[in-house]
Design an enzyme around this catalytic site. Structure first.
Site, PDB file in Angstrom:
ATOM      1  N   SER A  60       0.793  -1.231   0.000  1.00  0.00           N
ATOM      2  CA  SER A  60       0.000   0.000   0.000  1.00  0.00           C
ATOM      3  C   SER A  60       0.825   1.280   0.000  1.00  0.00           C
ATOM      4  O   SER A  60       0.260   2.364  -0.141  1.00  0.00           O
ATOM      5  CB  SER A  60      -0.953   0.002   1.194  1.00  0.00           C
ATOM      6  N   HIS A 288       3.922   5.866   5.213  1.00  0.00           N
ATOM      7  CA  HIS A 288       2.929   4.906   4.727  1.00  0.00           C
ATOM      8  C   HIS A 288       3.534   3.521   4.870  1.00  0.00           C
ATOM      9  O   HIS A 288       4.733   3.332   4.675  1.00  0.00           O
ATOM     10  CB  HIS A 288       2.549   5.152   3.269  1.00  0.00           C
ATOM     11  N   GLY A 290       2.764  -0.846   4.013  1.00  0.00           N
ATOM     12  CA  GLY A 290       2.053  -1.674   3.043  1.00  0.00           C
ATOM     13  C   GLY A 290       2.259  -3.144   3.308  1.00  0.00           C
ATOM     14  O   GLY A 290       3.369  -3.580   3.635  1.00  0.00           O
ATOM     15  N   GLY A 294       2.376 -11.849   2.768  1.00  0.00           N
ATOM     16  CA  GLY A 294       3.622 -12.203   3.431  1.00  0.00           C
ATOM     17  C   GLY A 294       4.753 -11.214   3.226  1.00  0.00           C
ATOM     18  O   GLY A 294       5.910 -11.526   3.550  1.00  0.00           O
TER      19      GLY A 294
END
Length: 441
Positions: A60, A288, A290, A294
């Site tokens: 992300s 940020h 993400g 895995g």
């Protein structure tokens, strides 16, 4: 202070071993230079070593890239942040007709659209995959009215990526290269597996030593999380957000607070345009994180010191590893103390938990909350496409205050914060992992 990369190579290896992380790649910008090191393996089944030129999935963190694409188009006068999505994508709709006409680009980029946001729908490998995904969003319900709160929304960023396609006339992957990768000279940043496979690529691990059941997510969720890159390329992207004119004329505009987060213990206190915002030791931090299957990534940008850090991993207790490493690194580089995550209070708190029990549900997740002693027990079950990719999880929750609880997995040092919200109109929400999940029973 001048960075000692040999020291950080040793610390990276030691901390990764302590947290059962198979492989990790670290890069940071300090004293005007990018420093990089790597440790471990890309895949425990093959033993391929992780190198500084290996590509990891940044998940992300991709959303900051997609937000930057739209900000570039806004600076060019092609669109504004307050342009309704339906003005750019004729026929755009979600399940709520009124919401369909009200949702703007700003709502998408700040996770305030209210759209139920974890639709991981595979619409094929074709260049029309985003268009087909956005069509499927017609079934998505509202978790809250447009602009009423914040809830992390993958679907919103796929829609944003489709807006990029409509305005540029290119598929999102190509637009990303022309708008960001090529201007910054990022040669090790790609989105499609046929490109990633030309380099050493990390494989995710869902348990210590256990290779994930799939390498990546469908192409259709690309703008929400499919960038693969080296840590150095991610740092170069972060650096551009500190340098007016490198990409954006005014990159600081993306760091202006847009909404307060209902769970301020979940990575930051506010959200900007694409960025999660917080203050550490009196200094602004834009970041940020993400997660894919895995793999875990994190990017931190500190405008006041000019420090940028990217840490990419492929399994293990990644949150614990990330917290320990960034804490050590920023103390040395900037003399900055990273705040400790929320944890149970020294003195037990007594809370009436009866109003919080029940079933909470959104796309991709069903959460059962029941009473357990003086606290609660929360069981999260994946639904839909996430079955088989995400695991069920049970957390015993300890109260911190009247609405905040914390829980953690066995063997993990990191606590997860859960905030309950009871509204005057009778609606109830559970805020966890960035999402607002409404109570349905």
């Amino acid at each position: 202070m001048k960075a000692d990369i040999d020291h950080w190579r040793r610390r990276l290896a030691a901390l990764a071993a302590d947290s059962d992380v198979p492989g990790a790649s670290l890069a940071f910008l300090s004293d005007g230079r990018v420093h990089a090191c790597a440790t471990g393996v890309l895949n425990t089944a093959t033993g391929a070593p992780a190198r500084i030129d290996s590509l990891f999935q940044i998940g992300s963190v991709t959303k900051v890239w997609t937000a930057t694409q739209l900000m570039l188009l806004a600076e060019q006068g092609r669109v504004t942040l307050d342009t309704p999505v339906a003005d750019v994508l004729p026929g755009f709709k979600v399940a709520d007709g009124a919401a369909s006409s009200r949702i703007t680009l700003r709502h998408l980029l700040t996770h305030t659209s209210g759209v139920d946001g974890d639709l991981f729908l595979d619409t094929g490998r074709g260049d029309d995959c985003l268009e087909r995904y956005v069509t499927a969003c017609a079934q998505l319900a509202q978790t809250f009215p447009v602009g009423d709160s914040h809830s992390y929304c993958n679907s919103g960023f796929v829609i944003a990526g489709r807006v990029v396609e409509q305005l540029t006339g290119m598929v999102w992957d190509r637009a990303l290269r022309e708008q960001i990768c090529e201007p910054l000279g990022l040669t090790h940043t790609w989105t499609l597996p046929e490109d990633v496979l030309r380099f050493g690529a990390a494989m995710g691990h869902v348990e210590p030593g256990e290779v994930a059941p799939a390498w990546g997510l469908p192409r259709s969720v690309g703008p929400a999380g499919l960038v693969c890159a080296t840590a150095s390329d991610v740092v170069a992207f972060g650096r551009a957000h500190l340098t007016p004119g490198a990409l954006l004329a005014d990159p600081a505009a993306m760091r202006q607070p847009q909404v307060d987060l209902p769970n301020p213990h979940d990575g930051g206190r506010q959200w900007g345009i694409g960025w999660c915002l917080d203050t550490w030791d009196g200094r602004e931090v834009a970041s940020h994180t993400g997660d894919t299957i895995g793999q875990h990534a994190a990017l931190w940008v500190l405008p006041e010191t000019g420090t940028v850090v990217a840490l990419l991993t492929n399994g293990g207790r990644s949150a614990e590893f990330q917290h320990r490493l960034i804490g050590e690194l920023l103390v040395e580089l900037d003399g900055l103390a990273v705040p400790e995550p929320v944890a149970p209070p020294a003195r037990p708190v007594t809370v009436d938990t009866g109003s919080f029990t029940g079933v909470y549900e959104r796309a991709g997740s069903r959460i059962h909350v029941g009473a357990r002693g003086a606290g609660l027990r929360m069981r999260t079950e994946p639904t839909g496409m996430l079955v088989g990719l995400a695991r069920a999880r049970t957390l015993d929750l300890v109260p911190v205050d009247a609405t905040t609880f914390v829980g953690r997995d066995e063997g993990d040092s990191m606590w997860n914060a859960v905030v309950f919200e009871l509204r005057a109109d009778g609606t109830s929400y559970l805020h966890h992992s960035g999402r607002a999940t409404p109570r349905v029973a």
